[in-house]
Structure formats: C-alpha cells, structure tokens
Motif scaffolding. Structure first.
Motif, PDB file in Angstrom:
ATOM      1  N   LEU A 178      20.682   1.989  -7.479  1.00 26.07           N
ATOM      2  CA  LEU A 178      19.901   1.934  -7.199  1.00 26.07           C
ATOM      3  C   LEU A 178      18.425   2.734  -7.238  1.00 26.07           C
ATOM      4  O   LEU A 178      18.035   3.722  -7.370  1.00 26.07           O
ATOM      5  CB  LEU A 178      19.237   1.466  -5.554  1.00 26.07           C
ATOM      6  N   THR A 179      18.088   2.546  -8.700  1.00 28.87           N
ATOM      7  CA  THR A 179      17.260   2.944  -9.753  1.00 28.87           C
ATOM      8  C   THR A 179      15.877   3.440  -8.804  1.00 28.87           C
ATOM      9  O   THR A 179      15.378   1.941  -7.946  1.00 28.87           O
ATOM     10  CB  THR A 179      16.924   2.617 -10.952  1.00 28.87           C
ATOM     11  N   LEU A 180      14.730   4.261  -9.061  1.00 37.73           N
ATOM     12  CA  LEU A 180      13.755   4.260  -9.072  1.00 37.73           C
ATOM     13  C   LEU A 180      12.893   2.756  -8.690  1.00 37.73           C
ATOM     14  O   LEU A 180      11.354   2.246  -7.932  1.00 37.73           O
ATOM     15  CB  LEU A 180      12.017   5.278  -9.190  1.00 37.73           C
ATOM     16  N   ALA A 181      12.514   2.061 -10.209  1.00 40.93           N
ATOM     17  CA  ALA A 181      12.402   1.074 -10.672  1.00 40.93           C
ATOM     18  C   ALA A 181      12.665  -0.286 -10.229  1.00 40.93           C
ATOM     19  O   ALA A 181      12.259  -0.868  -9.262  1.00 40.93           O
ATOM     20  CB  ALA A 181      12.701   1.047 -12.245  1.00 40.93           C
ATOM     21  N   ASP A 182      13.818  -0.328  -9.530  1.00 39.68           N
ATOM     22  CA  ASP A 182      14.775  -1.520  -8.356  1.00 39.68           C
ATOM     23  C   ASP A 182      14.090  -0.962  -7.576  1.00 39.68           C
ATOM     24  O   ASP A 182      13.690  -1.863  -6.334  1.00 39.68           O
ATOM     25  CB  ASP A 182      16.453  -0.980  -8.550  1.00 39.68           C
ATOM     26  N   SER A 183      14.439  -0.151  -6.659  1.00 41.72           N
ATOM     27  CA  SER A 183      13.996   0.225  -5.724  1.00 41.72           C
ATOM     28  C   SER A 183      11.708   0.091  -5.663  1.00 41.72           C
ATOM     29  O   SER A 183      11.811  -1.011  -4.736  1.00 41.72           O
ATOM     30  CB  SER A 183      13.308   1.726  -5.057  1.00 41.72           C
ATOM     31  N   PHE A 184      11.388  -0.392  -6.378  1.00 43.50           N
ATOM     32  CA  PHE A 184      10.090  -0.296  -6.169  1.00 43.50           C
ATOM     33  C   PHE A 184      10.057  -2.784  -6.666  1.00 43.50           C
ATOM     34  O   PHE A 184       9.056  -2.824  -5.418  1.00 43.50           O
ATOM     35  CB  PHE A 184       9.344  -0.017  -7.699  1.00 43.50           C
ATOM     36  N   THR A 185      10.930  -2.725  -6.927  1.00 44.87           N
ATOM     37  CA  THR A 185      10.531  -4.040  -7.388  1.00 44.87           C
ATOM     38  C   THR A 185      11.329  -4.698  -6.168  1.00 44.87           C
ATOM     39  O   THR A 185      11.174  -5.580  -5.886  1.00 44.87           O
ATOM     40  CB  THR A 185      12.177  -4.635  -8.771  1.00 44.87           C
ATOM     41  N   LEU A 186      12.537  -4.104  -5.888  1.00 51.50           N
ATOM     42  CA  LEU A 186      13.208  -4.640  -4.513  1.00 51.50           C
ATOM     43  C   LEU A 186      11.585  -4.440  -3.309  1.00 51.50           C
ATOM     44  O   LEU A 186      11.171  -6.057  -2.097  1.00 51.50           O
ATOM     45  CB  LEU A 186      14.117  -3.717  -3.671  1.00 51.50           C
ATOM     46  N   ALA A 187      10.708  -4.168  -3.267  1.00 48.80           N
ATOM     47  CA  ALA A 187       9.878  -3.128  -2.541  1.00 48.80           C
ATOM     48  C   ALA A 187       8.658  -4.497  -3.027  1.00 48.80           C
ATOM     49  O   ALA A 187       8.557  -4.464  -1.362  1.00 48.80           O
ATOM     50  CB  ALA A 187       9.178  -1.944  -2.599  1.00 48.80           C
ATOM     51  N   GLU A 188       8.474  -4.505  -3.626  1.00 51.44           N
ATOM     52  CA  GLU A 188       7.421  -5.457  -4.211  1.00 51.44           C
ATOM     53  C   GLU A 188       7.986  -7.416  -3.266  1.00 51.44           C
ATOM     54  O   GLU A 188       7.215  -8.107  -2.972  1.00 51.44           O
ATOM     55  CB  GLU A 188       8.007  -5.976  -5.749  1.00 51.44           C
ATOM     56  N   LYS A 189       9.235  -7.703  -4.014  1.00 48.15           N
ATOM     57  CA  LYS A 189       9.834  -8.379  -2.949  1.00 48.15           C
ATOM     58  C   LYS A 189       9.225  -9.202  -1.512  1.00 48.15           C
ATOM     59  O   LYS A 189       9.340  -9.620  -1.334  1.00 48.15           O
ATOM     60  CB  LYS A 189      10.742  -9.387  -3.478  1.00 48.15           C
TER      61      LYS A 189
ATOM     62  N   ASP B  31       0.491  -1.537   0.301  1.00 52.73           N
ATOM     63  CA  ASP B  31      -0.215   0.101   0.362  1.00 52.73           C
ATOM     64  C   ASP B  31       0.417   1.158   0.076  1.00 52.73           C
ATOM     65  O   ASP B  31       0.503   2.199  -0.869  1.00 52.73           O
ATOM     66  CB  ASP B  31      -0.711  -0.263   1.520  1.00 52.73           C
ATOM     67  N   TYR B  32       1.919   1.351   0.354  1.00 52.60           N
ATOM     68  CA  TYR B  32       2.928   2.569   0.668  1.00 52.60           C
ATOM     69  C   TYR B  32       3.600   2.433  -1.026  1.00 52.60           C
ATOM     70  O   TYR B  32       3.496   3.603  -1.044  1.00 52.60           O
ATOM     71  CB  TYR B  32       4.116   2.589   1.561  1.00 52.60           C
ATOM     72  N   VAL B  33       3.750   1.635  -1.474  1.00 55.82           N
ATOM     73  CA  VAL B  33       4.744   1.805  -2.935  1.00 55.82           C
ATOM     74  C   VAL B  33       3.378   2.032  -3.664  1.00 55.82           C
ATOM     75  O   VAL B  33       3.571   2.955  -4.691  1.00 55.82           O
ATOM     76  CB  VAL B  33       4.440   0.552  -3.455  1.00 55.82           C
ATOM     77  N   ARG B  34       1.934   1.956  -3.155  1.00 55.79           N
ATOM     78  CA  ARG B  34       0.770   2.359  -4.086  1.00 55.79           C
ATOM     79  C   ARG B  34       0.650   3.885  -4.203  1.00 55.79           C
ATOM     80  O   ARG B  34       0.457   4.072  -4.856  1.00 55.79           O
ATOM     81  CB  ARG B  34       0.190   1.121  -4.287  1.00 55.79           C
ATOM     82  N   ARG B  35       1.083   4.115  -2.419  1.00 55.26           N
ATOM     83  CA  ARG B  35       0.367   6.235  -2.630  1.00 55.26           C
ATOM     84  C   ARG B  35       1.756   6.715  -2.768  1.00 55.26           C
ATOM     85  O   ARG B  35       1.418   7.574  -3.611  1.00 55.26           O
ATOM     86  CB  ARG B  35       0.011   5.453  -1.028  1.00 55.26           C
ATOM     87  N   PHE B  36       2.896   6.031  -2.226  1.00 58.09           N
ATOM     88  CA  PHE B  36       3.846   6.487  -3.315  1.00 58.09           C
ATOM     89  C   PHE B  36       3.601   6.861  -5.008  1.00 58.09           C
ATOM     90  O   PHE B  36       4.360   8.058  -5.148  1.00 58.09           O
ATOM     91  CB  PHE B  36       5.763   6.096  -2.545  1.00 58.09           C
TER      92      PHE B  36
ATOM     93  N   SER C 293      15.335   9.394  -9.465  1.00 59.40           N
ATOM     94  CA  SER C 293      16.589   9.405  -7.879  1.00 59.40           C
ATOM     95  C   SER C 293      16.250  10.576  -7.007  1.00 59.40           C
ATOM     96  O   SER C 293      16.629   9.983  -6.243  1.00 59.40           O
ATOM     97  CB  SER C 293      18.260  10.412  -8.447  1.00 59.40           C
ATOM     98  N   ILE C 294      15.142  12.202  -7.069  1.00 59.11           N
ATOM     99  CA  ILE C 294      15.129  12.737  -6.389  1.00 59.11           C
ATOM    100  C   ILE C 294      13.678  11.717  -5.804  1.00 59.11           C
ATOM    101  O   ILE C 294      13.371  11.549  -4.356  1.00 59.11           O
ATOM    102  CB  ILE C 294      14.404  13.744  -6.350  1.00 59.11           C
ATOM    103  N   ALA C 295      12.845  11.023  -6.566  1.00 57.31           N
ATOM    104  CA  ALA C 295      11.783  10.229  -6.253  1.00 57.31           C
ATOM    105  C   ALA C 295      12.168   9.135  -5.231  1.00 57.31           C
ATOM    106  O   ALA C 295      11.972   8.435  -4.544  1.00 57.31           O
ATOM    107  CB  ALA C 295      10.958   9.742  -7.090  1.00 57.31           C
ATOM    108  N   SER C 296      13.826   8.341  -5.829  1.00 58.74           N
ATOM    109  CA  SER C 296      14.371   7.106  -4.902  1.00 58.74           C
ATOM    110  C   SER C 296      14.815   7.355  -3.548  1.00 58.74           C
ATOM    111  O   SER C 296      14.444   6.203  -3.005  1.00 58.74           O
ATOM    112  CB  SER C 296      15.356   6.624  -6.054  1.00 58.74           C
ATOM    113  N   ALA C 297      15.246   8.605  -3.749  1.00 56.04           N
ATOM    114  CA  ALA C 297      15.100   8.919  -2.056  1.00 56.04           C
ATOM    115  C   ALA C 297      14.492   9.347  -0.653  1.00 56.04           C
ATOM    116  O   ALA C 297      14.531   9.123  -0.080  1.00 56.04           O
ATOM    117  CB  ALA C 297      16.815  10.188  -2.518  1.00 56.04           C
TER     118      ALA C 297
END
Length: 172
Positions: free
Chosen positions: A138-149, A94-99, A112-116
């Motif tokens: 770590l790119t934003l897409a990588d952060s979201f993929t990691l968060a999904e895992k 839910d946090y990822v979805r809201r973000f 890069s700002i969004a990832s930070a």
C-alpha cells in the motif's frame, strides 16, 4: 539543557585566542530572508586580514548568524512522523491533513516510511487501520485515498446518526 550551552566548535577552535591586534569588524546579523551568498562575501572581505586563521574565522562568522539561528525552525527527521497520532476527537480528514503538513516539512522523507508512520498513527480499533494492515504494498498515496474514502464514510454515518437521533427524540 546542557547541549544548549555547549559550543558548536571543537576544543581546539574554542581554545584559540584572537590575535592581539584583532579588532572586531562591524557586521549586520544575517536574517533568514536575506541572501546568504552576499552575506558570506561581505564577511570574507571584512575578515580578509585573518583569512588564514580558521579558528578565528569560524568563531566570528558564528556571531553573524545569531539572528538567523533564532528565526530558523528546527529540522525534523522522518522518525518524527512516528509520533504523529490521530487524536481521539479528531476527524480522519483532519488527521490526514495534519499528517500531510508534517510530512511536507521533512526533507527527504520516503513514502514507505511515511506510509508506515501514517498507519501507526491510526487507532488500532479504527477500520482503516485493519484495512491498511491487510493490504500489501500500500503506497502512501493509496493510504491517503483509502483514508479519504473512510472519512467520507465516517461523515455520512455521523450525518445519518444525527438525523436518526433528531427524528427519534421529536414527538410524532
């Protein structure tokens, strides 16, 4: 609150009085779902006699946008994302979805700002926070993929914990 009552015009424009012969033409207020270009052309043709009076043109045009300004949303800047935090009772998913939804509302927000900001919004004691700190570039897409895992892992652990709790409390 004082900024709300202040005029958006310079003092020079604000102090300019309309000519004595000026009679306010009838305008329909602009609505956000209408064609702005068409509204502007209508305004210019109605005010043709006063097109050389910039102060009057500014003041009167602003009155045609009153309805528009009440409907438009306030634009947020990238730094807003640093205030988006994962709530304690909120799932990681839910946090990822809201973000993502908040980021989508910001025009020109760099990854890069969004990832930070995403990383800063995680609780320090969350395992994802540690992993995102340790990984470089770590790119934003990588952060979201990691968060999904991690979200899948969290959900699997919660299911297992519930199953264990259910079986441990029931009599044999």
């Amino acid at each position: 609150m004082t900024n709300l009552s202040r005029s958006p015009f310079t003092d020079e424009i604000e102090q300019e009085e309309p000519p004595r012969e000026f009679s306010m033409p009838h305008f329909t207020s602009f609505k956000e779902d209408e064609d702005l270009e068409r509204h502007l052309k209508h305004y210019q043709s109605a005010m043709i006699l006063y097109r050389n009076n910039d102060a009057l043109m500014c003041k009167i045009f602003a009155t045609t946008l009153q309805e528009y300004s009440s409907y438009r949303s306030i634009k947020k800047k990238s730094d807003y994302l640093f205030d988006v935090k994962k709530n304690p009772n909120e799932s990681l998913r839910d946090y990822v979805r809201r973000f993502k939804a908040d980021k989508a509302r910001i025009v020109g927000c760099s990854d890069s700002i969004a990832s930070a900001a995403f990383q800063k919004g995680l609780p320090v004691d969350h395992p994802l926070f540690g992993k995102s700190i340790m990984k470089e570039d770590l790119t934003l897409a990588d952060s979201f993929t990691l968060a999904e895992k991690h979200a899948l892992w969290d959900e699997a652990c919660q299911c297992t914990f519930k199953d264990l709790k259910k079986y441990s409390t029931s009599p044999p």
